[in-house]
Motif scaffolding. Sequence first.
Motif, PDB file in Angstrom:
ATOM      1  N   PRO A   4      -1.437  -6.387  13.126  1.00  0.00           N
ATOM      2  CA  PRO A   4      -0.668  -6.921  11.998  1.00  0.00           C
ATOM      3  C   PRO A   4      -1.019  -6.234  10.674  1.00  0.00           C
ATOM      4  O   PRO A   4      -2.183  -6.171  10.281  1.00  0.00           O
ATOM      5  CB  PRO A   4      -1.071  -8.391  11.970  1.00  0.00           C
ATOM      6  N   SER A   5       0.005  -5.714  10.015  1.00  0.00           N
ATOM      7  CA  SER A   5      -0.196  -5.107   8.697  1.00  0.00           C
ATOM      8  C   SER A   5       0.856  -5.581   7.705  1.00  0.00           C
ATOM      9  O   SER A   5       0.968  -5.074   6.601  1.00  0.00           O
ATOM     10  CB  SER A   5      -0.143  -3.578   8.806  1.00  0.00           C
ATOM     11  N   PHE A   6       1.645  -6.566   8.144  1.00  0.00           N
ATOM     12  CA  PHE A   6       2.736  -7.102   7.329  1.00  0.00           C
ATOM     13  C   PHE A   6       2.232  -8.346   6.591  1.00  0.00           C
ATOM     14  O   PHE A   6       1.671  -9.263   7.203  1.00  0.00           O
ATOM     15  CB  PHE A   6       3.909  -7.466   8.239  1.00  0.00           C
ATOM     16  N   TYR A  48       6.964  -9.483  -0.150  1.00  0.00           N
ATOM     17  CA  TYR A  48       6.342  -9.078   1.103  1.00  0.00           C
ATOM     18  C   TYR A  48       5.967  -7.608   0.977  1.00  0.00           C
ATOM     19  O   TYR A  48       6.534  -6.860   0.167  1.00  0.00           O
ATOM     20  CB  TYR A  48       7.286  -9.279   2.292  1.00  0.00           C
ATOM     21  N   TYR A  49       5.014  -7.181   1.801  1.00  0.00           N
ATOM     22  CA  TYR A  49       4.656  -5.761   1.835  1.00  0.00           C
ATOM     23  C   TYR A  49       4.026  -5.438   3.180  1.00  0.00           C
ATOM     24  O   TYR A  49       3.237  -6.230   3.712  1.00  0.00           O
ATOM     25  CB  TYR A  49       3.670  -5.396   0.729  1.00  0.00           C
ATOM     26  N   CYS A  50       4.412  -4.292   3.739  1.00  0.00           N
ATOM     27  CA  CYS A  50       3.822  -3.842   4.989  1.00  0.00           C
ATOM     28  C   CYS A  50       2.988  -2.592   4.714  1.00  0.00           C
ATOM     29  O   CYS A  50       3.511  -1.591   4.194  1.00  0.00           O
ATOM     30  CB  CYS A  50       4.899  -3.533   6.023  1.00  0.00           C
ATOM     31  N   PHE A  51       1.704  -2.655   5.059  1.00  0.00           N
ATOM     32  CA  PHE A  51       0.812  -1.517   4.843  1.00  0.00           C
ATOM     33  C   PHE A  51       1.027  -0.430   5.889  1.00  0.00           C
ATOM     34  O   PHE A  51       0.525   0.681   5.740  1.00  0.00           O
ATOM     35  CB  PHE A  51      -0.646  -1.992   4.873  1.00  0.00           C
ATOM     36  N   GLY A  52       1.811  -0.761   6.944  1.00  0.00           N
ATOM     37  CA  GLY A  52       2.072   0.220   7.988  1.00  0.00           C
ATOM     38  C   GLY A  52       3.247   1.134   7.680  1.00  0.00           C
ATOM     39  O   GLY A  52       3.171   2.348   7.852  1.00  0.00           O
ATOM     40  N   CYS A  53       4.356   0.541   7.196  1.00  0.00           N
ATOM     41  CA  CYS A  53       5.561   1.331   6.916  1.00  0.00           C
ATOM     42  C   CYS A  53       5.895   1.422   5.432  1.00  0.00           C
ATOM     43  O   CYS A  53       6.883   2.046   5.042  1.00  0.00           O
ATOM     44  CB  CYS A  53       6.761   0.775   7.677  1.00  0.00           C
ATOM     45  N   SER A  54       5.073   0.747   4.609  1.00  0.00           N
ATOM     46  CA  SER A  54       5.221   0.787   3.142  1.00  0.00           C
ATOM     47  C   SER A  54       6.511   0.151   2.641  1.00  0.00           C
ATOM     48  O   SER A  54       6.948   0.437   1.518  1.00  0.00           O
ATOM     49  CB  SER A  54       5.143   2.235   2.631  1.00  0.00           C
TER      50      SER A  54
END
Length: 273
Positions: free
Chosen positions: A50-52, A61-67
């Motif tokens: 999980p990186s979301f 919201y922010y996802c550290f995987g897909c930016s």
Amino acid sequence: FLCIAPPAMDLFQYIKSRVSILDVVSEYVALKRAGTYYKGNCPIHAERTPSFTVSPHRGIYYCFGCSKGGDAIAFLAEVERCTAREAALSLAERFNIDIPDEIISSSAHTTQSSSERERYFAACTAFADWCIKNLNQSEKARAYLAERGISTRTAERFMIGYCLSGERATQALLAFSRERSVLAHDLIGAHILKEGSHGLFSPFEERIIFPIQNTLGSVCGFGGRIFQKGDTRPKYVNSQDHALFTKSTLLYGLAQNKKSIHSARTAHLVEGY
């Protein structure tokens, strides 16, 4: 003293002020609390770790995987592949938010493409509603559905209807649609009516109608099935492909079931409607 009036609130600000991003995202992602924010697997890209993240206090919201990141409207537009305006209006409908007329008019898109989209969906909705009305008034159509094990409740949930045939039926559809500001050229543009040598007709005549919805729940196409004995036409006819309807990219019933699929983490795919 110089008095400066606050800037008028636009559609997006109005919706965001009345919707919790946590409620929106939770329909798509299983979130777990992690301090002041929430965390889960990203619905935008495939990941195992999980990186979301969702920050309710900041409304983002922010996802550290897909930016990818943004507010509730940006999230819905991203996962549903729709415009920001469509996402905002979908949230208003989903959360029963009444939008003042001045906000709708001030933020309305004036582009031709936006107008065409609205007319297309309005035409599809009008036809679906007319077919539902016909079904409720047709003993033979209701009897066929009952014979196939489709209850009244199921028919209502999936907006199943019945398309009448003949010139009088076409005129009735046109009159019904005009009450909803949908004109003949809108129905023709949506491939609901066609121009023949004897006037307008529908390719869905004398068929049980299955409205097809996109993932936002907007009716965007139809499937029609013959049901009367002696009808030798092809068993099914579907809406023609359109800029707003490509049958091979849609999954029938997903709009009604995506929340329960998310909760159960299981889906069963079957043939047909």
